[in-house]
Enzyme design. Structure first.
Site, PDB file in Angstrom:
ATOM      1  N   ASP A 136     -36.828  62.599 119.982  1.00 13.77           N
ATOM      2  CA  ASP A 136     -36.851  61.739 118.787  1.00 13.77           C
ATOM      3  C   ASP A 136     -35.595  60.864 118.735  1.00 13.77           C
ATOM      4  OD1 ASP A 136     -35.506  64.199 118.486  1.00 13.77           O
ATOM      5  OD2 ASP A 136     -35.709  64.213 116.319  1.00 13.77           O
ATOM      6  N   TYR A 334     -41.163  68.161 139.381  1.00 12.74           N
ATOM      7  CA  TYR A 334     -40.258  67.012 139.359  1.00 12.74           C
ATOM      8  C   TYR A 334     -39.270  67.083 140.518  1.00 12.74           C
ATOM      9  CZ  TYR A 334     -41.942  66.411 134.553  1.00 12.74           C
ATOM     10  OH  TYR A 334     -42.733  66.228 133.444  1.00 12.74           O
ATOM     11  N   GLU A 410     -26.312  63.539 113.955  1.00 16.29           N
ATOM     12  CA  GLU A 410     -26.824  62.160 114.038  1.00 16.29           C
ATOM     13  C   GLU A 410     -25.762  61.121 114.338  1.00 16.29           C
ATOM     14  OE1 GLU A 410     -28.940  62.021 110.330  1.00 16.29           O
ATOM     15  OE2 GLU A 410     -30.852  62.400 111.314  1.00 16.29           O
TER      16      GLU A 410
END
Ligand SMILES: [Zn+2]
Ligand SMILES: [Zn+2]
Length: 431
Positions: A136, A334, A410
């Protein structure tokens, strides 16, 4: 952007013999308003997480945002992928910036006000869905960078490719997805970037720190299955059958000698781990079959191939000794995430300037895997970690990525957004 300052001041103090021109890049920063937008996008996406190959809402949000900025947009690449192309005002290289969009089947246990309560379906089960890997933040940072870059497009030398990628965590069984599928669908076929950049937030590093590494950074990840076949018989009379349990035990032991005895450990480390051992139903029945499954991690693409061969050989030969057979299947995941040493060297000064010199450290090798590796095998790549452990918390004890308690400070969003922006502006000029 170049800031040209004349050294007239130094000259006037007699410190320099003649006037010189000092060229240096200056730091481009986002304003408070854009930072708040990035935070708001992040919270919105966090509250509406979507599993791999199901990123419908997220990709619609991204596509709408890019279109609104006048960026040329392509959607539905590798199912839900979005690619934006922004033409700068000046000629120059093609620079790709990548963010992954998918969440995980994890039930969020943080107490943030925007925590996820979303329920999804994973392998036929109802599961909580959470952005427990911080994708996100990746999406929000790249949306913020896109906004800044679109508003300053006249000053950009070259073109920026924005890659919003689905399914980094792996497509659901039976589906393809992620970076590999985007490339398969021709992402780099028409426009091959000169460089590709990616950022991954890291739950266990102080907020704002950057971990970089030249060459291999993250491991390849490959899954293996071994079916050991014997012949079922009574546990009291093993000579009447073939025991796959004893054969499986030999296989497990002998496979341990690959890393410890057969790999040149001075080249690169490797890991082979068994995660599943299944067989038998009752104490006095020797079963027909034992099923083994595990994972292989490497930092060298040649050693990776060597382990595939030696694992197969060790399993088949160990089973053969006991009269059983072993069928080995290797499911390639991967590849190794290999940063271009030249690109990292070139962009390290920019990275240090944006994050602060004392905040940038060389990262140790990480045995986790990333499908950014597929891009970095095609074009020079630079993938860095961005710490998100809040100040005052011990990073070693902070919840790791994929934890239901994963928490991101944040204030890292600004740094990640500014890294993307400054990489784009500095790349064409950087030595
Ligand atoms: Zn993850
Ligand atoms: Zn991730």
């Amino acid at each position: 952007m170049l800031r040209v300052i004349t050294a007239s001041l130094l000259f006037s103090f007699g410190l320099l013999a003649s006037p010189v021109v000092l060229a240096e890049h200056h730091n481009l920063t986002i304003d408070e308003e854009l930072e708040q937008k990035v935070i708001a996008w992040r919270r919105d996406i966090h509250q509406h997480p979507e599993l791999s190959n199901r990123e419908f809402r997220t990709s619609a949000l991204v596509a709408e945002h890019l279109r609104g900025l006048g960026i040329e947009v392509q959607t539905e690449i590798a199912h839900t992928g979005v690619v934006g192309m922004l033409q700068g005002g000046k000629p120059g290289p093609l620079i790709a910036l990548r963010a992954d969009m998918d969440a995980l089947p994890v039930t969020e246990q943080t107490d943030v006000p925007f925590r996820s309560t979303v329920i999804g379906e994973y392998r036929g089960n109802e599961v909580g869905v959470m952005h427990a890997c911080g994708h996100d933040l990746h999406v929000a940072m790249l949306m913020g960078a896109a906004e800044y870059l679109a508003q300053h497009r006249e000053q950009i030398a070259g073109t920026v490719m924005f890659i919003f990628q689905p399914a980094e965590e792996g497509a659901p069984p039976g589906e393809e997805g992620g970076a590999e599928l985007m490339l398969k669908e021709g992402l780099f076929a028409e426009h091959k970037p000169d460089a590709v950049f990616g950022i991954h937030v890291w739950g266990q590093a102080p907020v704002g720190t950057i971990g970089y590494r030249k060459g291999p950074l993250m491991a390849s990840s490959d899954r293996f299955e071994i079916r050991v076949k014997g012949r079922q018989t009574h546990g009291s009379a093993p000579w009447a059958g073939v025991d796959p349990i004893v054969a499986a035990a030999q296989i497990i032991n002998n496979v341990q000698t690959i890393v410890s005895r057969q790999i040149n450990i001075t080249k690169a480390p490797a890991v082979v781990s068994f995660g599943i051992v299944e067989g038998g139903v009752r104490n006095n029945i020797i079963p027909d079959e034992v099923y083994l499954e595990g994972t292989i991690r490497n930092f060298d693409m040649d050693i990776r191939q060597q382990i595939f061969r030696q694992l197969t050989q060790a399993a088949e030969a160990s089973a053969h000794v006991t009269g059983a057979t072993a069928e080995v299947t290797i499911d390639e995941g991967y590849p190794v995430t290999i940063n271009s040493p030249e690109l990292v060297a070139k962009m390290l000064p920019t990275t240090q300037r944006v994050a602060g010199e004392t905040m940038v450290h060389e990262s140790p090798l990480v045995t986790g895997a990333e499908d950014f590796s597929f891009y970095a095998l095609e074009v020079p790549g630079m993938f860095v970690f961005l710490g998100v452990t809040p100040e005052g918390q011990d990073p070693a004890k902070a919840p790791a990525n994929h934890s239901p308690f994963f928490y991101a400070d944040e204030s890292a969003l600004r740094i990640g957004t500014e890294l993307f922006i400054n990489w784009v502006f500095d790349y064409p000029e950087a030595g």
